[in-house]
Motif scaffolding. Structure first.
Motif, PDB file in Angstrom:
ATOM      1  N   ARG A 112       0.837  -1.193   0.000  1.00 38.46           N
ATOM      2  CA  ARG A 112       0.000   0.000   0.000  1.00 38.46           C
ATOM      3  C   ARG A 112       0.876   1.249   0.000  1.00 38.46           C
ATOM      4  N   VAL A 113       0.297   2.375  -0.356  1.00 37.06           N
ATOM      5  CA  VAL A 113       1.052   3.610  -0.269  1.00 37.06           C
ATOM      6  C   VAL A 113       0.955   4.125   1.174  1.00 37.06           C
ATOM      7  N   VAL A 114       2.083   4.619   1.684  1.00 34.69           N
ATOM      8  CA  VAL A 114       2.148   5.164   3.037  1.00 34.69           C
ATOM      9  C   VAL A 114       2.445   6.649   2.925  1.00 34.69           C
ATOM     10  N   VAL A 115       1.547   7.473   3.432  1.00 27.02           N
ATOM     11  CA  VAL A 115       1.719   8.914   3.375  1.00 27.02           C
ATOM     12  C   VAL A 115       1.896   9.432   4.799  1.00 27.02           C
TER      13      VAL A 115
ATOM     14  N   GLY B 190      -9.576  -3.534   8.269  1.00 27.10           N
ATOM     15  CA  GLY B 190      -9.708  -4.825   8.922  1.00 27.10           C
ATOM     16  C   GLY B 190      -8.431  -5.276   9.618  1.00 27.10           C
TER      17      GLY B 190
ATOM     18  N   ASP C 237      -6.209   4.191   8.189  1.00 33.59           N
ATOM     19  CA  ASP C 237      -5.746   2.941   7.607  1.00 33.59           C
ATOM     20  C   ASP C 237      -6.822   2.386   6.678  1.00 33.59           C
ATOM     21  N   THR C 238      -6.577   2.453   5.370  1.00 27.64           N
ATOM     22  CA  THR C 238      -7.555   1.940   4.403  1.00 27.64           C
ATOM     23  C   THR C 238      -6.905   0.818   3.587  1.00 27.64           C
TER      24      THR C 238
ATOM     25  N   ASP D  17      -5.957   0.411   0.574  1.00 30.85           N
ATOM     26  CA  ASP D  17      -4.880   0.673  -0.379  1.00 30.85           C
ATOM     27  C   ASP D  17      -3.983   1.843  -0.026  1.00 30.85           C
ATOM     28  N   ALA D  18      -4.270   2.530   1.076  1.00 34.24           N
ATOM     29  CA  ALA D  18      -3.440   3.674   1.441  1.00 34.24           C
ATOM     30  C   ALA D  18      -3.499   3.914   2.941  1.00 34.24           C
ATOM     31  N   LEU D  19      -2.375   4.400   3.462  1.00 31.49           N
ATOM     32  CA  LEU D  19      -2.259   4.694   4.891  1.00 31.49           C
ATOM     33  C   LEU D  19      -1.797   6.135   5.050  1.00 31.49           C
ATOM     34  N   LEU D  20      -2.447   6.874   5.963  1.00 28.44           N
ATOM     35  CA  LEU D  20      -1.998   8.227   6.279  1.00 28.44           C
ATOM     36  C   LEU D  20      -1.622   8.307   7.751  1.00 28.44           C
TER      37      LEU D  20
END
Lengths: 366, 366
Positions: free
Chosen positions: A320-323, B319, B334-335, B337-340
């Motif tokens: 996944r992309v981590v921002v 999940g 936390d989703t 396809d992407a994490l912020l």
């Protein structure tokens, strides 16, 4: 002489105890996949592979890896050239003395003059040449019948390691820096660690031991007689491994041998001058990595990270992309089933959170 | 009189412009799934559903939702009782004036006396009773032929909203708190915002407008003649929507009508006393949520979070388990396809990082 100093060493065997659960690097390492199986430095190789490579120029294919039942398949996979006889699978975890002692008992039979160097599978050493110089010195001293360790020059008043107190210099040919060992001391508090550092007489205990196989067993027979004879029985008749293994004393080599033998004046140390790290937690890992992005050390695919005003360590391991934005000294470890967000300062406490996960019914993640 | 104050209001229509890309709540909201479609408060309902529910007791099924082509299916799915004629699908984004104006033109035909209240789909109001009291007052004033807005009592010197400067009190039956509007002012700098707050004469502009449908179009015909006639042409012959829509001026209702009409003394305001939030960023979202764990607001399944020494907002939406340790005022979203990972302090800058993602070739995530 000069060829000997760069080539392989006759009769020298590398033993690698590959164990440890490493919960302080969770969720990167798990109980089913401890840190020695991982590439934690971005080198492209696991710590185990790095350890094997580091020693291969000295011991060639004279190698024995001792690991747990659970990890054996992955070890074989990572080391496709590993010989049939080079993997020793422990039926259950029993600390380092039974593992190293059994390796010694087995190698004593294969080669009565075998000199063994035992090195943990999950440490990082960059200055490989300097490391090998120390190992050569340690081997020279081991030939004189001593238990030899390699002590690491402390980089600070660490409280996470045991220390080795240097004794008098020894006069051994081929080992100009060898000293006796006055004593092994356990992990100190920070004040004591500072006094160790100031005195200049202490080295970190990195659990590296070099010794003649038969000497080690004879010495063990003195301090732990039942254990030594059980190990020799297994080596005589390997079919008895599963029968005898459960009754072996669960004890570390430091406690079983190094401490009492030092008190009896039978231990030597080579003070090493190479860098060394046991990758004990994410802070330590952060020091090993080089910056991939401005201020950020990425362990994984750097294209998966967008970091703004960020410093710290980011491990994108889920695809996944981590921002990240405006977070300092942060640790972000992103895996397919678990995410950790903490700071370098709190890295050593990851262990206790993992304990909470376990007791909270999420043990499958640990 | 007392039954009228609690029941539905004859001739009153709710119009809900449901648009906006909302990149400041990325990766929770995406361009394909803007925030009005999400349950951002843990209420169990999306912001759009909450908006519909808030107005239903006043307008019953007299409802028109204007949304983009891309979001129409999801709007229908979230509102299964929505009438066939209650969804107006814009062929392309064209700001608020064309959307609200077309709604007015359509409703003018359905009900020549229609009073419209237009409310954004992605705002949060908790004190629903007080909100409805203000709307009733606004409707009373709208019947006198004015363009009416509802102004929010400022909670602080916000620089993210436009402001409404109050004029003199008005004397309208059923609207005891109504004032004229001196002017609409754009987002101020913080110093100006402080002076607005101190004066007591300013309200936040929440984009709420209440007006008679035909009045709005006549007024628009004065300030933007071409636009008004195009909108009426579409209402006369809806098949012309796709033909005429692209040439409509892309303009907000504030610019097109509210500002010039205020200058001409034709706008009134009801100062609202209810809480209101436009959920502009994660910091604002954090203020809306209640604590699920000690110090932590969880937007999602609280069982997926293990937080130690942590404050902030955690949205576990993949999940996976999210573990945080020793991080303060943190935002973790936390989703799949992407994490912020950011902080409440930097929440407003998420927009710019998302811009970086877009320009860095990861537009599919935005």
């Amino acid at each position: 002489m000069s060829t000997e100093q760069t080539g392989p060493i006759k009769g020298f065997w590398t033993v690698i105890p590959a164990g440890g659960s490493g919960t302080r690097l969770w969720p990167l390492s798990r109980s089913g996949s401890p840190k020695f199986l991982h590439d934690l430095t971005g080198s492209g190789w696991s710590l185990l592979q790095g350890t094997v490579d580091r020693l291969a120029p000295l011991s060639e294919d004279r190698l024995l890896i001792a690991t747990g039942l659970r990890h054996a398949p992955e070890v074989r996979q990572q080391l496709p050239d590993l010989g049939i006889d080079s993997l020793l699978v422990e039926p259950s975890p029993r600390e380092s003395m039974p593992a190293i002692g059994l390796a010694a008992a087995i190698l004593e039979q294969r080669d009565p003059d075998a000199i063994i160097g035992s090195f943990a599978a999950d440490h990082v050493i960059r200055d490989v040449e300097s490391f090998r110089v120390s190992v050569r010195e340690a081997i020279a001293v081991a030939r004189t019948g001593r238990l030899v360790t390699i002590g690491i020059e402390p980089k600070g008043p660490a409280t996470g390691f045991g220390y080795i107190k240097l004794g008098k210099p020894l006069d051994v040919e081929g080992a100009p820096s060898a000293h006796g060992v006055d004593s092994f001391v356990e992990k100190p508090d920070v004040e004591t660690a500072r006094s160790y550092l100031a005195s200049g007489e202490y080295r970190w205990n990195a659990g590296m031991f070099v010794f003649r196989a038969s000497m080690l067993l004879d010495m063990l027979d003195h301090y732990q007689p039942g254990l030594a004879s059980d190990l020799r029985s297994i080596a005589d008749n390997p079919l008895r491994l599963t029968e005898l293994w459960p009754r072996l004393t669960e004890i570390a080599i430091d406690k079983a041998l190094a401490e009492p033998a030092a008190a009896d004046g039978r231990v030597a140390v080579i003070p090493g001058h190479f860098d060394w790290d046991d990758v004990g937690d994410f802070d330590s890992l952060g020091s090993l990595l080089s910056e991939s992005l401005d201020g950020v050390k990425v362990l994984g695919n750097v294209d998966d990270v967008v970091a703004e005003d960020t410093t710290g360590v980011i491990a994108p391991r889920s695809g996944r992309v981590v921002v990240t934005l405006g977070v300092k000294d942060i640790i972000v470890v992103d895996t397919p089933d678990a995410l950790l967000v903490t700071t370098r300062e709190r890295a050593q406490d990851v262990k206790s959170v993992v304990q909470r996960l376990k007791s909270g019914g999420r043990g499958e993640l640990v």
